[in-house]
Design an enzyme around this catalytic site. Structure first.
Site, PDB file in Angstrom:
ATOM      1  N   ASP A  22       0.543  -1.023   0.084  1.00 51.25           N
ATOM      2  CA  ASP A  22      -0.142   0.138   0.118  1.00 51.25           C
ATOM      3  C   ASP A  22       1.320   1.050  -0.215  1.00 51.25           C
ATOM      4  O   ASP A  22       2.023   1.217   0.545  1.00 51.25           O
ATOM      5  CB  ASP A  22      -0.994  -0.026   1.505  1.00 51.25           C
ATOM      6  CG  ASP A  22      -1.584   1.202   1.606  1.00 51.25           C
ATOM      7  OD1 ASP A  22      -2.021   1.844  -0.040  1.00 51.25           O
ATOM      8  OD2 ASP A  22      -1.971   1.821   2.647  1.00 51.25           O
ATOM      9  N   SER A  23       0.567   2.724  -0.206  1.00 49.40           N
ATOM     10  CA  SER A  23       1.397   4.105  -0.096  1.00 49.40           C
ATOM     11  C   SER A  23       1.493   3.811   1.131  1.00 49.40           C
ATOM     12  O   SER A  23       2.630   4.961   1.545  1.00 49.40           O
ATOM     13  CB  SER A  23       0.169   4.881  -0.583  1.00 49.40           C
ATOM     14  OG  SER A  23      -0.709   4.751   0.478  1.00 49.40           O
ATOM     15  N   TYR A  54      -1.209   8.476  -2.486  1.00 53.25           N
ATOM     16  CA  TYR A  54      -0.816   8.211  -3.562  1.00 53.25           C
ATOM     17  C   TYR A  54      -1.796   9.293  -4.267  1.00 53.25           C
ATOM     18  O   TYR A  54      -2.021   9.621  -5.210  1.00 53.25           O
ATOM     19  CB  TYR A  54      -1.083   6.671  -4.337  1.00 53.25           C
ATOM     20  CG  TYR A  54       0.259   5.804  -3.954  1.00 53.25           C
ATOM     21  CD1 TYR A  54       1.284   6.355  -2.526  1.00 53.25           C
ATOM     22  CD2 TYR A  54      -0.046   4.916  -4.376  1.00 53.25           C
ATOM     23  CE1 TYR A  54       2.656   5.481  -2.843  1.00 53.25           C
ATOM     24  CE2 TYR A  54       1.127   3.820  -4.148  1.00 53.25           C
ATOM     25  CZ  TYR A  54       2.699   4.565  -3.627  1.00 53.25           C
ATOM     26  OH  TYR A  54       3.809   3.603  -3.493  1.00 53.25           O
ATOM     27  N   GLY A  55      -2.902   9.137  -3.380  1.00 55.21           N
ATOM     28  CA  GLY A  55      -4.145   9.644  -3.697  1.00 55.21           C
ATOM     29  C   GLY A  55      -4.465  11.061  -4.316  1.00 55.21           C
ATOM     30  O   GLY A  55      -5.235  11.073  -5.485  1.00 55.21           O
ATOM     31  N   CYS A  85      -4.080  -1.540  -1.982  1.00 53.34           N
ATOM     32  CA  CYS A  85      -4.571  -0.090  -1.907  1.00 53.34           C
ATOM     33  C   CYS A  85      -5.420   0.466  -3.480  1.00 53.34           C
ATOM     34  O   CYS A  85      -5.476  -0.105  -4.534  1.00 53.34           O
ATOM     35  CB  CYS A  85      -2.914   0.579  -1.954  1.00 53.34           C
ATOM     36  SG  CYS A  85      -3.276   2.599  -2.496  1.00 53.34           S
ATOM     37  N   ASN A  86      -7.052   1.203  -3.015  1.00 50.71           N
ATOM     38  CA  ASN A  86      -7.167   1.464  -3.853  1.00 50.71           C
ATOM     39  C   ASN A  86      -7.003   1.837  -4.937  1.00 50.71           C
ATOM     40  O   ASN A  86      -7.187   1.758  -5.912  1.00 50.71           O
ATOM     41  CB  ASN A  86      -9.221   1.366  -3.528  1.00 50.71           C
ATOM     42  CG  ASN A  86      -9.836   1.014  -2.548  1.00 50.71           C
ATOM     43  OD1 ASN A  86     -10.279   0.403  -3.168  1.00 50.71           O
ATOM     44  ND2 ASN A  86      -8.671   0.722  -1.204  1.00 50.71           N
ATOM     45  N   THR A  87      -6.174   3.420  -4.760  1.00 50.06           N
ATOM     46  CA  THR A  87      -5.220   4.110  -5.887  1.00 50.06           C
ATOM     47  C   THR A  87      -4.659   3.423  -6.548  1.00 50.06           C
ATOM     48  O   THR A  87      -4.673   3.674  -8.150  1.00 50.06           O
ATOM     49  CB  THR A  87      -4.413   5.174  -4.943  1.00 50.06           C
ATOM     50  OG1 THR A  87      -5.716   5.639  -3.870  1.00 50.06           O
ATOM     51  CG2 THR A  87      -3.991   6.679  -5.666  1.00 50.06           C
ATOM     52  N   GLU A 164      -1.737   7.686   8.361  1.00 52.28           N
ATOM     53  CA  GLU A 164      -0.665   7.637   8.796  1.00 52.28           C
ATOM     54  C   GLU A 164       0.177   8.822  10.130  1.00 52.28           C
ATOM     55  O   GLU A 164       1.730   8.626  10.527  1.00 52.28           O
ATOM     56  CB  GLU A 164       0.206   8.337   7.279  1.00 52.28           C
ATOM     57  CG  GLU A 164      -0.101   8.164   5.641  1.00 52.28           C
ATOM     58  CD  GLU A 164       0.931   6.630   6.132  1.00 52.28           C
ATOM     59  OE1 GLU A 164       1.624   6.386   6.440  1.00 52.28           O
ATOM     60  OE2 GLU A 164       0.120   5.335   5.523  1.00 52.28           O
ATOM     61  N   CYS A 196     -10.832   3.616   0.356  1.00 49.66           N
ATOM     62  CA  CYS A 196      -9.579   3.546   0.745  1.00 49.66           C
ATOM     63  C   CYS A 196      -9.238   3.266   1.853  1.00 49.66           C
ATOM     64  O   CYS A 196     -10.045   2.917   2.927  1.00 49.66           O
ATOM     65  CB  CYS A 196      -9.168   5.085   1.062  1.00 49.66           C
ATOM     66  SG  CYS A 196      -7.796   5.457   1.247  1.00 49.66           S
ATOM     67  N   THR A 197      -7.891   1.886   2.040  1.00 46.25           N
ATOM     68  CA  THR A 197      -7.985   1.262   2.860  1.00 46.25           C
ATOM     69  C   THR A 197      -7.307   1.800   4.317  1.00 46.25           C
ATOM     70  O   THR A 197      -7.414   1.376   5.509  1.00 46.25           O
ATOM     71  CB  THR A 197      -6.755  -0.279   2.825  1.00 46.25           C
ATOM     72  OG1 THR A 197      -5.774   0.912   2.391  1.00 46.25           O
ATOM     73  CG2 THR A 197      -7.191  -1.096   1.271  1.00 46.25           C
ATOM     74  N   HIS A 198      -7.056   2.435   4.263  1.00 47.42           N
ATOM     75  CA  HIS A 198      -6.536   3.568   5.074  1.00 47.42           C
ATOM     76  C   HIS A 198      -8.278   3.583   6.127  1.00 47.42           C
ATOM     77  O   HIS A 198      -7.689   4.118   7.289  1.00 47.42           O
ATOM     78  CB  HIS A 198      -6.182   5.129   5.796  1.00 47.42           C
ATOM     79  CG  HIS A 198      -4.594   5.266   4.763  1.00 47.42           C
ATOM     80  ND1 HIS A 198      -4.332   4.799   3.575  1.00 47.42           N
ATOM     81  CD2 HIS A 198      -3.635   5.354   4.934  1.00 47.42           C
ATOM     82  CE1 HIS A 198      -2.721   4.799   3.528  1.00 47.42           C
ATOM     83  NE2 HIS A 198      -2.541   4.792   4.479  1.00 47.42           N
TER      84      HIS A 198
HETATM   85  N1  DGL Z   1      -4.897   3.500   1.484  1.00 48.42           N
HETATM   86  C1  DGL Z   1      -4.746   3.561  -0.588  1.00 48.42           C
HETATM   87  C2  DGL Z   1      -5.893   3.611  -0.656  1.00 48.42           C
HETATM   88  O1  DGL Z   1      -6.693   2.288  -0.513  1.00 48.42           O
HETATM   89  C3  DGL Z   1      -5.065   5.527   0.142  1.00 48.42           C
HETATM   90  C4  DGL Z   1      -3.876   6.598  -1.293  1.00 48.42           C
HETATM   91  C5  DGL Z   1      -3.115   7.472  -0.257  1.00 48.42           C
HETATM   92  O2  DGL Z   1      -2.434   7.612  -0.402  1.00 48.42           O
HETATM   93  O3  DGL Z   1      -3.911   8.310  -1.523  1.00 48.42           O
HETATM   94  O4  DGL Z   1      -6.165   4.313  -1.456  1.00 48.42           O
END
Ligand code: DGL
Length: 268
Positions: A22-23, A54-55, A85-87, A164, A196-198
């Site tokens: 993931d990011s 990342y988003g 990570c969805n992004t 984060e 988003c996985t966060h």
């Molecule tokens: N966990 C990432 C997701 O699922 C977050 C992306 C990010 O870093 O913006 O989209």
């Protein structure tokens, strides 16, 4: 003399770890589902916290970072890649599948399907990063379900940064979420998709701000089930009975990042 790990992996690929990335720390919400469903597997988790979020980056940047994350895990000889990570999935899962054609590559997408099935014509809000909501992959998913109810999209830039920083409850995330959902009153929404996985790590705060009447969905458990299915199909399920090893790695070197990752995996 016992076999070294690399030699075991040469003779039996099924014993290699599953690579999850993931990011940042968000993908740990998916890793937890994977480890709960397949505790006998070994996992290597890589969080690119040094480059999160990342988003809000450009598509090209996220594609480059995602390919680098996957290459890092490939160097650790993983048997499959879970893009937690969805992004990164929306930006680069096609590129990954091309590059790693000989290994299962599993992506994640916002859990819109179960949310659209809670009742006839539900009102569903999908919160995700700006990139996930903008990309064609999500647009397609939305088109598939748009006749079944009302879908509202809500980008939440800044929320990944709070997670984060380990700000999961209390004043800061609460104030952020109150403002984000300011336009919605009690009874306005049936479901919220944590796209988003966060976000599962601020699930309790989201629920507190929106009230108990709103159902929350995330894609972690579905992704874990899909991973198991893909491993079974490829003959790659680990035959070992004992609990596997979980290694948490990060591109950010600080002790805080490691402690947060461990805490999110073990007890949050
Ligand atoms: N966990 C990432 C997701 O699922 C977050 C992306 C990010 O870093 O913006 O989209």
């Amino acid at each position: 003399m016992g076999l070294k790990m690399n030699e075991v992996w040469d003779t039996d690929k099924r014993k290699r770890p599953i690579g999850v990335f993931d990011s940042g720390v968000g993908g740990i919400s998916v890793l937890r589902e994977l480890a709960a469903l397949m505790p006998n597997e070994n996992y290597i988790y890589y969080g690119d916290s040094a480059h999160a979020p990342y988003g809000t980056k450009t598509l090209e940047e996220v594609q480059r970072l995602t390919l680098a994350d996957a290459a890092f895990l490939e160097a650790h000889r993983v048997k499959a890649l879970v893009v937690a990570c969805n992004t990164a999935t929306s930006a680069a899962v096609g590129l990954l599948r091309e590059k790693y054609a000989d290994m299962p590559v599993i992506g994640i997408e916002p859990a819109l399907k179960p949310a659209m099935e809670v009742k006839v014509h539900p009102r569903v809000l999908v919160m995700a990063t700006p990139m996930t909501l903008r990309e064609e992959k999500f647009r397609q998913l939305m088109r598939r379900y748009e006749k079944k109810g009302e879908i509202i999209t809500l980008p939440a830039p800044g929320l990944v940064e709070l997670v984060e920083a380990g700000e999961l409850s209390g004043e800061k995330p609460e104030a952020y979420l109150r403002e984000l959902f300011a336009a919605y009153k009690t009874g306005d929404l049936d479901c919220v998709v944590l796209g988003c996985t966060h976000y599962p790590f601020v699930r309790r705060t989201v629920q507190q701000v929106l009230g108990k009447g709103v159902m929350l969905f995330d894609g972690g458990a579905g992704t874990a089930r899909e991973t198991k299915r893909r491993l079974r199909e490829a003959g790659l399920l680990n035959p070992q009975q004992e609990k596997g090893a979980v290694t948490l790695l990060s591109s950010s070197e600080g002790e805080d990042a490691a402690a947060l990752a461990q805490m999110l995996f073990e007890k949050y």
